[in-house]
Design an enzyme around this catalytic site. Structure first.
Site, mmCIF file in Angstrom:
data_model
loop_
_atom_site.group_PDB
_atom_site.id
_atom_site.type_symbol
_atom_site.label_atom_id
_atom_site.label_comp_id
_atom_site.label_asym_id
_atom_site.label_seq_id
_atom_site.Cartn_x
_atom_site.Cartn_y
_atom_site.Cartn_z
ATOM 1 N N LYS A 23 0.836 -1.214 0.000
ATOM 2 C CA LYS A 23 0.000 0.000 0.000
ATOM 3 C C LYS A 23 0.867 1.259 0.000
ATOM 4 O O LYS A 23 0.607 2.191 -0.766
ATOM 5 C CB LYS A 23 -0.931 -0.051 1.216
ATOM 6 C CG LYS A 23 -1.828 1.161 1.386
ATOM 7 C CD LYS A 23 -3.032 0.842 2.246
ATOM 8 C CE LYS A 23 -2.763 0.795 3.727
ATOM 9 N NZ LYS A 23 -2.395 2.071 4.356
ATOM 10 N N SER A 24 1.887 1.283 0.855
ATOM 11 C CA SER A 24 2.732 2.484 0.954
ATOM 12 C C SER A 24 3.438 2.773 -0.375
ATOM 13 O O SER A 24 3.519 3.929 -0.815
ATOM 14 C CB SER A 24 3.790 2.296 2.050
ATOM 15 O OG SER A 24 3.188 2.163 3.303
ATOM 16 N N GLY A 95 -4.902 7.869 5.596
ATOM 17 C CA GLY A 95 -4.017 8.825 6.260
ATOM 18 C C GLY A 95 -2.809 9.140 5.391
ATOM 19 O O GLY A 95 -2.342 10.286 5.332
ATOM 20 N N ARG A 123 -8.169 12.140 12.707
ATOM 21 C CA ARG A 123 -6.717 11.862 12.795
ATOM 22 C C ARG A 123 -5.908 13.164 12.756
ATOM 23 O O ARG A 123 -6.210 14.074 11.974
ATOM 24 C CB ARG A 123 -6.308 10.900 11.678
ATOM 25 C CG ARG A 123 -6.971 9.545 11.891
ATOM 26 C CD ARG A 123 -6.617 8.540 10.845
ATOM 27 N NE ARG A 123 -5.227 8.115 10.928
ATOM 28 C CZ ARG A 123 -4.672 7.257 10.076
ATOM 29 N NH1 ARG A 123 -5.386 6.753 9.087
ATOM 30 N NH2 ARG A 123 -3.413 6.913 10.212
ATOM 31 N N SER A 168 7.439 8.857 12.058
ATOM 32 C CA SER A 168 6.303 8.804 11.136
ATOM 33 C C SER A 168 6.774 8.999 9.705
ATOM 34 O O SER A 168 7.294 10.052 9.347
ATOM 35 C CB SER A 168 5.272 9.885 11.476
ATOM 36 O OG SER A 168 4.372 10.045 10.385
ATOM 37 N N GLN A 170 4.838 9.214 7.215
ATOM 38 C CA GLN A 170 3.936 10.153 6.528
ATOM 39 C C GLN A 170 4.414 11.586 6.727
ATOM 40 O O GLN A 170 4.446 12.378 5.782
ATOM 41 C CB GLN A 170 2.509 9.965 7.035
ATOM 42 C CG GLN A 170 1.946 8.602 6.640
ATOM 43 C CD GLN A 170 0.595 8.299 7.255
ATOM 44 O OE1 GLN A 170 0.060 9.084 8.033
ATOM 45 N NE2 GLN A 170 0.036 7.158 6.901
ATOM 46 N N ASP A 316 2.064 -1.353 11.939
ATOM 47 C CA ASP A 316 0.748 -1.760 11.424
ATOM 48 C C ASP A 316 0.447 -3.235 11.691
ATOM 49 O O ASP A 316 -0.690 -3.677 11.515
ATOM 50 C CB ASP A 316 0.657 -1.473 9.920
ATOM 51 C CG ASP A 316 0.762 0.018 9.630
ATOM 52 O OD1 ASP A 316 0.493 0.817 10.546
ATOM 53 O OD2 ASP A 316 1.119 0.373 8.492
ATOM 54 N N LYS A 343 -4.229 5.835 14.723
ATOM 55 C CA LYS A 343 -4.413 5.151 13.430
ATOM 56 C C LYS A 343 -5.896 5.227 13.041
ATOM 57 O O LYS A 343 -6.624 6.083 13.556
ATOM 58 C CB LYS A 343 -3.901 3.711 13.533
ATOM 59 C CG LYS A 343 -2.411 3.622 13.875
ATOM 60 C CD LYS A 343 -1.520 4.247 12.802
ATOM 61 C CE LYS A 343 -0.056 4.152 13.165
ATOM 62 N NZ LYS A 343 0.806 4.869 12.205
ATOM 63 N N ARG A 347 -5.969 1.818 18.111
ATOM 64 C CA ARG A 347 -5.725 0.377 17.968
ATOM 65 C C ARG A 347 -5.325 -0.296 19.285
ATOM 66 O O ARG A 347 -5.352 -1.516 19.351
ATOM 67 C CB ARG A 347 -4.688 0.117 16.866
ATOM 68 C CG ARG A 347 -5.254 0.299 15.471
ATOM 69 C CD ARG A 347 -4.249 -0.024 14.370
ATOM 70 N NE ARG A 347 -4.887 0.143 13.050
ATOM 71 C CZ ARG A 347 -4.226 0.289 11.916
ATOM 72 N NH1 ARG A 347 -2.896 0.276 11.910
ATOM 73 N NH2 ARG A 347 -4.882 0.436 10.771
HETATM 74 O O1 SPQ Z 1 -2.649 5.440 5.397
HETATM 75 P P1 SPQ Z 1 -3.005 5.077 6.807
HETATM 76 O O2 SPQ Z 1 -4.484 5.094 6.984
HETATM 77 O O3 SPQ Z 1 -2.314 5.920 7.826
HETATM 78 O O4 SPQ Z 1 -2.518 3.549 6.993
HETATM 79 C C1 SPQ Z 1 -1.769 2.825 7.986
HETATM 80 C C2 SPQ Z 1 -2.289 1.339 7.906
HETATM 81 O O5 SPQ Z 1 -2.459 0.643 8.912
HETATM 82 O O6 SPQ Z 1 -2.477 0.890 6.790
HETATM 83 C C3 SPQ Z 1 -1.880 3.375 9.413
HETATM 84 F F1 SPQ Z 1 -3.035 3.396 9.906
HETATM 85 O O7 SPQ Z 1 -0.372 2.736 7.609
HETATM 86 C C4 SPQ Z 1 0.553 3.831 7.657
HETATM 87 C C5 SPQ Z 1 1.632 3.535 8.687
HETATM 88 O O8 SPQ Z 1 1.106 3.311 9.966
HETATM 89 C C6 SPQ Z 1 1.180 3.970 6.289
HETATM 90 C C7 SPQ Z 1 2.437 4.765 6.266
HETATM 91 C C8 SPQ Z 1 2.999 5.233 4.984
HETATM 92 O O9 SPQ Z 1 2.663 4.676 3.919
HETATM 93 O O10 SPQ Z 1 3.832 6.164 5.026
HETATM 94 C C9 SPQ Z 1 3.137 5.052 7.429
HETATM 95 C C10 SPQ Z 1 2.673 4.654 8.778
HETATM 96 O O11 SPQ Z 1 2.082 5.779 9.409
HETATM 97 P P2 SPQ Z 1 2.942 6.893 10.177
HETATM 98 O O12 SPQ Z 1 1.928 7.711 10.908
HETATM 99 O O13 SPQ Z 1 3.836 6.132 11.102
HETATM 100 O O14 SPQ Z 1 3.677 7.677 9.201
#
Ligand code: SPQ
Length: 430
Positions: A23-24, A95, A123, A168, A170, A316, A343, A347
């Site tokens: 997904k990422s 997110g 969020r 993070s 993201q 995750d 999240k 969770r």
């Molecule tokens: O996209 P979303 O909803 O935040 O998805 C999640 C998941 O469980 O699929 C978190 F709820 O994954 C994030 C992950 O936790 C995906 C991600 C990324 O692609 O950069 C990074 C992680 O989040 P973060 O807040 O640690 O940056």
């Protein structure tokens, strides 16, 4: 909402699956393809709802994107050719889309408005908006930019030197993609390393980015050029079957094409330390992200403590690791994981509440949970809270539970693993 009743009768699981695209990496392939000049082709794209939301946002910005099965073609003349969208950019449950898009949109010349579903509306976004504002971004939203809907007026950006308060990917990715449009060299300092798909993809699209001891240096104004992206299978999806194979009786499951990026493979470390019978054959590295074939068998498991730098490498996977721990001998402690509270749902609360309904010996702490096993699980009516990973945790529990397990919303699983139940059914030995 679509409830699903599961009475599997504690089957053995046998067979081979190829887990869907990461997904990422899928999100980022479209984002980078839209930013880059020229044509980008993506192979193995995840057709999950979250990634389709990302595609939809870029189409509204005038980027040409064609989807043919898991192949995606993106044609762009670069960010300056994007059109100001007449409609709100809808990011659904994602997110990743919402937060990284904020960084990308901050440095355009456009006015945009972004919103998502009810979960996205809860969020925190200031963790991204604040460093972007330090760069000169103009972002408005509820509670001073904390919650969607968010309005972004694109502006000129300056580089920053930013120490990440939480691990993070993201936040880091939003800053790096804003930095691409900023004057000067941006520095991002991480105390715990988060997933590095953005850094890898920047290089793949022709940029130079330096990473040393958790310090990322990235000069603005670099040009990205379209390329071919191979998306590995998602280890966060494979995790459900890694756990299922380890805890269901007389089982042996092989998963092909699993992404084993070292910033994502914490679940493999946990399974190894808990004593799982597992074999990993690393594929010849063909692309920017390494992959492997992983086989797992029913295992005698022992408890462990999961903490510190390991947490961002498996954040995750914690819901399904908590389920795994209910079948391990001893007390498993998960700590330093307060990020779980922000999240798709909280969770920590969701995992503890739902696993307790199944008979698990589990307690919540401020930053994680404590699980003592092994415990036999029984049937129960579970809530997903609209969170795909809680839904899949419940479905894997149903494979070992004595009696019927119901989840209130099976549809939410399509966010990251639309063919999850097909894979479950294909592995059950009748
Ligand atoms: O996209 P979303 O909803 O935040 O998805 C999640 C998941 O469980 O699929 C978190 F709820 O994954 C994030 C992950 O936790 C995906 C991600 C990324 O692609 O950069 C990074 C992680 O989040 P973060 O807040 O640690 O940056």
């Amino acid at each position: 909402m679509s409830a699903k009743k599961m009475n599997y009768g504690q089957p053995s699981l046998q067979g081979t699956i190829t887990v869907p695209g990461d997904k990422s990496v899928s999100h980022r392939s479209v984002m980078f393809g839209a930013i880059a000049e020229g044509k980008t082709t993506v192979e193995g794209f995840l057709l999950g709802e979250d990634c389709l939301s990302t595609i939809d946002c870029f189409r509204k910005l005038g980027v040409k994107i064609e989807v043919d099965g898991t192949n995606v073609k993106i044609e762009s003349a670069g960010i300056d050719a994007w059109e100001e969208p007449k409609e709100v950019l809808y990011t659904g449950n994602s997110g990743t889309t919402t937060r990284i898009m904020l960084g990308i949109l901050a440095g355009t010349k456009l006015h945009t408005v972004m919103t998502g579903d009810a979960s996205i509306g809860k969020r925190p976004m200031r963790r991204v908006a604040n460093p972007l504002r330090m760069m000169g971004a103009q972002i408005a939203g509820r509670e001073n930019g904390q919650y969607t809907p968010l309005a972004i007026q694109g502006s000129t950006l300056q580089a920053i030197d930013y120490t990440m308060p939480v691990a993070s990917a993201q936040v880091k990715s939003a800053i790096l993609l804003a930095a691409l449009r900023a004057e000067g060299t941006t520095i991002v300092r991480e105390s715990s390393v988060s997933r590095d798909h953005t850094e890898r993809m920047l290089r793949q699209f022709g940029a130079t980015v330096d990473v040393e001891d958790g310090v990322i240096s990235f000069a603005g104004g670099q040009k990205l050029t379209g390329t071919h992206v191979f998306v590995p299978g998602d280890i966060s999806s494979a995790a459900f079957f890694l756990v299922a194979g380890a805890i269901a009786k007389n089982s042996r499951i092989t998963m092909k094409n699993v992404g084993i990026n070292p910033t994502r493979d914490g679940i493999v470390n946990v399974l190894a330390e808990m004593g799982a019978a597992m074999e990993i054959i690393v594929d010849d590295e063909l692309a920017a992200e390494p992959t492997a074939t992983i086989t797992i068998e029913t295992s005698d498991l022992r408890a462990m403590t999961i903490e510190g730098d390991l947490i961002p490498r498996l954040i995750d996977e914690i819901p399904v690791i908590a389920l795994l721990a209910t079948q391990a001998t001893g007390t498993t402690i998960i700590k330093d994981a307060e990020e779980l509270k922000v999240k798709e749902t909280d969770r920590i609360t969701a995992v503890v509440t739902e696993l307790k309904k199944l008979g698990a010996n589990i307690e919540a702490t401020d930053d994680g949970m404590i699980i003592t096993g092994p415990t036999a699980l029984h049937g129960a009516d579970l809530q997903t809270y609209g969170d795909h990973r809680i839904g899949m945790m419940g479905a894997v529990a149903a494979l070992i539970a004595d009696g019927e397990v119901t989840i209130d919303d099976a549809a939410c699983i399509a966010v990251s693993y639309p063919i999850f139940f097909e894979h479950v059914e294909s592995l059950i030995v009748k």
